[in-house]
Design a protein around this motif. Structure first.
Motif, PDB file in Angstrom:
ATOM      1  N   VAL A   1       0.829  -1.213   0.000  1.00 55.66           N
ATOM      2  CA  VAL A   1       0.000   0.000   0.000  1.00 55.66           C
ATOM      3  C   VAL A   1       0.865   1.266   0.000  1.00 55.66           C
ATOM      4  O   VAL A   1       0.505   2.287  -0.592  1.00 55.66           O
ATOM      5  N   GLU A   2       2.052   1.213   0.594  1.00 54.35           N
ATOM      6  CA  GLU A   2       2.901   2.407   0.590  1.00 54.35           C
ATOM      7  C   GLU A   2       3.503   2.645  -0.794  1.00 54.35           C
ATOM      8  O   GLU A   2       3.711   3.794  -1.207  1.00 54.35           O
ATOM      9  N   ALA A   3       3.759   1.540  -1.517  1.00 52.62           N
ATOM     10  CA  ALA A   3       4.283   1.687  -2.877  1.00 52.62           C
ATOM     11  C   ALA A   3       3.230   2.336  -3.773  1.00 52.62           C
ATOM     12  O   ALA A   3       3.540   3.212  -4.588  1.00 52.62           O
ATOM     13  N   GLU A   4       2.002   1.910  -3.598  1.00 49.57           N
ATOM     14  CA  GLU A   4       0.898   2.484  -4.376  1.00 49.57           C
ATOM     15  C   GLU A   4       0.742   3.983  -4.059  1.00 49.57           C
ATOM     16  O   GLU A   4       0.578   4.810  -4.968  1.00 49.57           O
ATOM     17  N   ALA A   5       0.816   4.320  -2.790  1.00 48.11           N
ATOM     18  CA  ALA A   5       0.694   5.732  -2.392  1.00 48.11           C
ATOM     19  C   ALA A   5       1.832   6.556  -3.002  1.00 48.11           C
ATOM     20  O   ALA A   5       1.612   7.657  -3.522  1.00 48.11           O
ATOM     21  N   ALA A   6       3.047   6.024  -2.955  1.00 49.98           N
ATOM     22  CA  ALA A   6       4.209   6.751  -3.480  1.00 49.98           C
ATOM     23  C   ALA A   6       4.099   6.916  -4.997  1.00 49.98           C
ATOM     24  O   ALA A   6       4.413   7.979  -5.545  1.00 49.98           O
ATOM     25  N   ARG A   7       3.634   5.864  -5.678  1.00 53.42           N
ATOM     26  CA  ARG A   7       3.466   5.957  -7.133  1.00 53.42           C
ATOM     27  C   ARG A   7       2.487   7.079  -7.486  1.00 53.42           C
ATOM     28  O   ARG A   7       2.727   7.874  -8.386  1.00 53.42           O
ATOM     29  N   LEU A   8       1.400   7.172  -6.728  1.00 47.45           N
ATOM     30  CA  LEU A   8       0.409   8.225  -6.988  1.00 47.45           C
ATOM     31  C   LEU A   8       1.008   9.618  -6.763  1.00 47.45           C
ATOM     32  O   LEU A   8       0.796  10.526  -7.562  1.00 47.45           O
ATOM     33  N   VAL A   9       1.770   9.784  -5.683  1.00 42.00           N
ATOM     34  CA  VAL A   9       2.410  11.087  -5.427  1.00 42.00           C
ATOM     35  C   VAL A   9       3.313  11.447  -6.608  1.00 42.00           C
ATOM     36  O   VAL A   9       3.277  12.570  -7.132  1.00 42.00           O
ATOM     37  N   CYS A  10       4.114  10.485  -7.053  1.00 41.26           N
ATOM     38  CA  CYS A  10       5.054  10.769  -8.148  1.00 41.26           C
ATOM     39  C   CYS A  10       4.317  11.060  -9.459  1.00 41.26           C
ATOM     40  O   CYS A  10       4.795  11.845 -10.278  1.00 41.26           O
ATOM     41  N   GLU A  11       3.161  10.455  -9.653  1.00 39.64           N
ATOM     42  CA  GLU A  11       2.374  10.740 -10.857  1.00 39.64           C
ATOM     43  C   GLU A  11       1.759  12.140 -10.815  1.00 39.64           C
ATOM     44  O   GLU A  11       1.682  12.826 -11.816  1.00 39.64           O
ATOM     45  N   LEU A  12       1.322  12.550  -9.640  1.00 37.16           N
ATOM     46  CA  LEU A  12       0.554  13.797  -9.538  1.00 37.16           C
ATOM     47  C   LEU A  12       1.421  15.047  -9.428  1.00 37.16           C
ATOM     48  O   LEU A  12       1.039  16.115  -9.891  1.00 37.16           O
ATOM     49  N   VAL A  13       2.586  14.920  -8.781  1.00 31.78           N
ATOM     50  CA  VAL A  13       3.374  16.105  -8.424  1.00 31.78           C
ATOM     51  C   VAL A  13       4.515  16.306  -9.432  1.00 31.78           C
ATOM     52  O   VAL A  13       5.349  15.414  -9.591  1.00 31.78           O
ATOM     53  N   PRO A  14       4.548  17.463 -10.110  1.00 31.75           N
ATOM     54  CA  PRO A  14       5.558  17.674 -11.150  1.00 31.75           C
ATOM     55  C   PRO A  14       7.006  17.418 -10.712  1.00 31.75           C
ATOM     56  O   PRO A  14       7.764  16.804 -11.452  1.00 31.75           O
ATOM     57  N   CYS A  15       7.417  17.884  -9.526  1.00 36.89           N
ATOM     58  CA  CYS A  15       8.838  17.748  -9.137  1.00 36.89           C
ATOM     59  C   CYS A  15       9.174  16.356  -8.620  1.00 36.89           C
ATOM     60  O   CYS A  15      10.334  16.032  -8.412  1.00 36.89           O
ATOM     61  N   ALA A  16       8.153  15.511  -8.421  1.00 45.16           N
ATOM     62  CA  ALA A  16       8.366  14.259  -7.673  1.00 45.16           C
ATOM     63  C   ALA A  16       8.888  13.130  -8.566  1.00 45.16           C
ATOM     64  O   ALA A  16       8.140  12.300  -9.053  1.00 45.16           O
ATOM     65  N   GLU A  17      10.210  13.129  -8.744  1.00 47.82           N
ATOM     66  CA  GLU A  17      10.826  11.964  -9.394  1.00 47.82           C
ATOM     67  C   GLU A  17      10.939  10.826  -8.378  1.00 47.82           C
ATOM     68  O   GLU A  17      10.859   9.649  -8.719  1.00 47.82           O
TER      69      GLU A  17
ATOM     70  N   ALA B   1       0.746  23.758  -5.698  1.00 49.02           N
ATOM     71  CA  ALA B   1       1.065  25.103  -6.176  1.00 49.02           C
ATOM     72  C   ALA B   1       2.022  25.049  -7.360  1.00 49.02           C
ATOM     73  O   ALA B   1       1.953  25.875  -8.267  1.00 49.02           O
ATOM     74  N   GLN B   2       2.926  24.065  -7.365  1.00 47.01           N
ATOM     75  CA  GLN B   2       3.916  24.020  -8.450  1.00 47.01           C
ATOM     76  C   GLN B   2       3.253  23.767  -9.795  1.00 47.01           C
ATOM     77  O   GLN B   2       3.670  24.329 -10.812  1.00 47.01           O
ATOM     78  N   ALA B   3       2.202  22.953  -9.822  1.00 43.68           N
ATOM     79  CA  ALA B   3       1.468  22.748 -11.079  1.00 43.68           C
ATOM     80  C   ALA B   3       0.635  23.984 -11.383  1.00 43.68           C
ATOM     81  O   ALA B   3       0.552  24.432 -12.528  1.00 43.68           O
ATOM     82  N   HIS B   4       0.030  24.566 -10.364  1.00 43.32           N
ATOM     83  CA  HIS B   4      -0.806  25.761 -10.538  1.00 43.32           C
ATOM     84  C   HIS B   4      -0.008  26.895 -11.182  1.00 43.32           C
ATOM     85  O   HIS B   4      -0.488  27.577 -12.081  1.00 43.32           O
ATOM     86  N   PHE B   5       1.206  27.108 -10.692  1.00 48.71           N
ATOM     87  CA  PHE B   5       2.011  28.230 -11.200  1.00 48.71           C
ATOM     88  C   PHE B   5       2.970  27.831 -12.323  1.00 48.71           C
ATOM     89  O   PHE B   5       3.614  28.693 -12.928  1.00 48.71           O
ATOM     90  N   GLY B   6       3.119  26.540 -12.543  1.00 45.33           N
ATOM     91  CA  GLY B   6       4.030  26.099 -13.596  1.00 45.33           C
ATOM     92  C   GLY B   6       5.491  26.358 -13.266  1.00 45.33           C
ATOM     93  O   GLY B   6       6.304  26.601 -14.154  1.00 45.33           O
ATOM     94  N   VAL B   7       5.821  26.332 -11.990  1.00 46.74           N
ATOM     95  CA  VAL B   7       7.219  26.498 -11.566  1.00 46.74           C
ATOM     96  C   VAL B   7       7.600  25.278 -10.733  1.00 46.74           C
ATOM     97  O   VAL B   7       6.951  24.987  -9.722  1.00 46.74           O
ATOM     98  N   THR B   8       8.633  24.571 -11.159  1.00 50.73           N
ATOM     99  CA  THR B   8       8.980  23.308 -10.516  1.00 50.73           C
ATOM    100  C   THR B   8      10.171  23.484  -9.577  1.00 50.73           C
ATOM    101  O   THR B   8      11.256  23.865 -10.018  1.00 50.73           O
TER     102      THR B   8
END
Ligand code: PLP
Length: 436
Positions: A99-115, A263-270
């Motif tokens: 379940v933590e892997a699934e949560a982390a995958r979702l964060v990385c998909e949603l957040v622009p800076c999250a490699e 905010a980073q997606a909202h403003f387009g600044v990563t």
């Protein structure tokens, strides 16, 4: 809308219970930010959707939303089902879980800076981890934070979060102000405070080449909703890149709230790193540090320590997955519509009543300040607002069944529908009438 004529709500049981509980719990509350509430800190029995139910039997429309997390409202079925199901399989493994892997995958998909990312248990801790990464990655010590910005309650960052203006020094050269007694005075070492929204001052400071990291809310939400000046975030990004300084966005409030990408997606600044908390898990104690893979990998090969017994606790991870999967475009459209209705309705009521007030921010999180002629551009503007009148207003609102933070922030959830907003506006109308 007309103000209800019913008798003001009473909170005697809460007063009594807080008094009794104070023999065990310091002040009867478990966070200093829950003290000094007018007319009393409240004791709640349950919560549902946009409502809280207190021990006096009052039903309150809630705009605290747990201090920001509950973007889905209280007790959303999808989340309680997911947590209940996870509970059958175990509470804490001291190891990894699917379940933590699934949560982390979702964060990385949603957040622009999250490699890459790591989970933590509170926003304060996530911010500490980010600062440690920035210092380790650059081999430099100095972190720049901004006046009026809050990055958790630890010694090395609790500076100039809400300084009194007569002790804050010149506007372009703030004198660091400790936020707590008992704080190590030397914890200011390695921290410098600048005014936010002033690109030139930051550029000058970064040009010296010795700054490890810059940490900020990309748009101020904690102290009050103040937007970045046009070009400011882009300018900060560019100056940090040029100076080899790590840019950290503290998205503990804005993350998953301004939109699924924060905010980073909202403003387009990563940024290079970002920290999250609150809306990431709709009320479960989850936070995260996310960003460039080379920086996050310093936890693996760079000798940087990050720990926490409760990090990625499976029940919290189930809540994270359920929350993140609920963050649809329709959810944000609903909040946008109803939040805008509330902001505009409040502006109209204040204007009709001749109350000098500004309503700034976003439909998902906005801020109301009394006594200002124009929206604040920085912390010092905001500090000049009429806080006493505003507290009288939130007290009058509470007596009409609406609970809003005394510091002016209003958090919206998807369950605050048109009828809830209209009931709120009726209460606002009544409260404003009482102020005169
Ligand atoms: N950063 C910001 C912008 C916040 O608003 C907060 C909490 O309000 C924090 C960090 C600290 O988070 P926590 O209270 O989860 O430690």
């Amino acid at each position: 809308a007309t103000a209800e004529a019913s008798a003001p709500l009473r909170f005697e049981r809460s007063v009594e219970e807080i008094r009794r509980n104070s023999q065990w719990i310091a002040g009867g509350v478990n966070s200093n930010f829950r003290m000094n509430i007018s007319p009393t800190p409240l004791v709640f029995e349950k919560a549902e959707g946009p409502y809280l139910f207190d021990v006096d039997g009052n039903r309150l429309i809630d705009y605290y939303l747990g201090m920001g997390p509950m973007i889905l409202g209280h007790n959303p079925q999808a989340l309680t089902d997911a947590v209940t199901e996870q509970m059958k399989h175990g509470i804490l493994f001291g190891g990894q879980s699917p379940v933590e892997a699934e949560a982390a995958r979702l964060v990385c998909e949603l957040v622009p800076c999250a490699e890459r990312m790591r989970f933590a248990s509170s926003g304060s801790e996530a911010d500490q981890a980010a600062l440690r990464l920035a210092r380790a990655a650059t081999g430099r010590e100095v972190i720049i934070k901004f006046e009026g910005h809050y990055h958790g309650w630890f010694d090395n960052v609790l500076w100039s979060t809400a300084p009194p203006l007569d002790a804050a020094g010149p506007a372009d050269q703030p004198v660091p102000f400790a936020g707590s007694k008992g704080q190590l005075p030397q914890s200011i070492a390695g921290l410098e405070v600048l005014p936010w929204n002033n690109l030139e001052l930051l550029q000058q400071r970064l040009a010296k080449g010795d700054v490890a990291g810059v940490i900020m809310e990309a748009t101020m939400c904690n102290a009050g909703a103040i937007h970045p000046a046009p070009g400011y975030l882009e300018g900060v990004r560019e100056a940090c890149t040029r100076a080899g300084t790590i840019l950290i966005f503290d998205e503990v409030i804005t993350g998953f709230r301004l939109g699924a990408g924060g905010a980073q997606a909202h403003f387009g600044v990563t940024p290079d790193l970002a920290t999250f908390g609150k809306a990431i898990a709709n009320g479960f104690p989850v936070a995260a540090i996310a960003g460039r893979a080379d920086l996050l990998d310093m936890f693996v090969t760079g000798g940087v320590v990050h720990g926490g017994t409760y990090n990625s606790q499976p029940l919290s991870m189930a809540a994270t997955v359920a929350s993140l999967k609920s963050l649809t475009p329709e959810l944000y459209a609903t909040i946008d519509r109803n939040g805008t209705r509330l902001m505009e309705g409040m502006r109209a009521i204040f204007a009709r009543a001749g109350v000098k007030a500004v309503v700034t921010g976003y439909p998902q999180i906005f801020h109301v300040a009394f006594g200002l002629d124009a929206p604040a551009k920085d912390y010092r503007d905001l500090a000049r607002s009429d806080k006493k009148a505003y507290v009288a207003f939130t007290t009058a609102l509470l007596q009409r069944g609406v609970r809003a933070l005394e510091r002016g922030a209003w958090f919206m959830s998807v369950t605050h529908d048109e009828s809830v907003v209209d009931a709120t506006l009726a209460a606002v109308e009544g409260a404003v009438g009482e102020l005169k």
